[in-house]
Scaffold this active site. Structure first.
Site, mmCIF file in Angstrom:
data_model
loop_
_atom_site.group_PDB
_atom_site.id
_atom_site.type_symbol
_atom_site.label_atom_id
_atom_site.label_comp_id
_atom_site.label_asym_id
_atom_site.label_seq_id
_atom_site.Cartn_x
_atom_site.Cartn_y
_atom_site.Cartn_z
ATOM 1 N N CYS A 31 1.053 -1.301 -0.522
ATOM 2 C CA CYS A 31 -0.237 0.216 -0.001
ATOM 3 C C CYS A 31 1.194 1.715 0.143
ATOM 4 C CB CYS A 31 -1.363 0.296 1.406
ATOM 5 S SG CYS A 31 -1.490 1.322 1.981
ATOM 6 N N CYS A 34 -0.296 3.177 2.666
ATOM 7 C CA CYS A 34 0.863 2.976 4.177
ATOM 8 C C CYS A 34 2.156 3.113 4.593
ATOM 9 C CB CYS A 34 0.177 1.035 3.465
ATOM 10 S SG CYS A 34 -1.092 1.420 4.368
#
Length: 102
Positions: A31, A34
């Site tokens: 991600c 993230c």
């Protein structure tokens, strides 16, 4: 100096039960947002030792993600005395992370 703790399902329950304030980052290694958030999560752990800061990899712990209704990542949840009290989705500035602890 406090560090971010990576936890699995078994450890998660203990961490929530044993700490007054727990900040949880539900993330995945693939991600992008993230990864962009990771330095801020590390900073939060270092600057706020009163809170336990943990990360849960949704790919390794899908049942935990499901339990807390995580549908997109990153999902950030603050627990106080075992109860989820604050939730934020997506990449946010550091100040927002700090505000989640208040």
């Amino acid at each position: 100096m406090a560090e971010v703790l990576h936890v699995n399902s078994q450890e998660f329950e203990n961490v929530i039960a044993q700490n007054d304030v727990v900040f949880v980052d539900f993330f995945a290694n693939w991600c992008g947002p993230c990864k962009m958030l990771a330095p801020s999560i590390d900073k939060l752990a270092k600057e706020h030792p009163e809170a336990k800061v943990v990360k849960v990899d949704v790919d390794q712990e899908p049942s935990l993600a499901m339990q807390f209704g995580v549908q997109s990542i990153p999902t950030l949840i603050t627990f106080k005395k075992g109860q989820a009290v604050n939730r934020q989705l997506g990449f946010v500035p550091y100040e927002t992370l700090e505000n989640m602890l208040k």
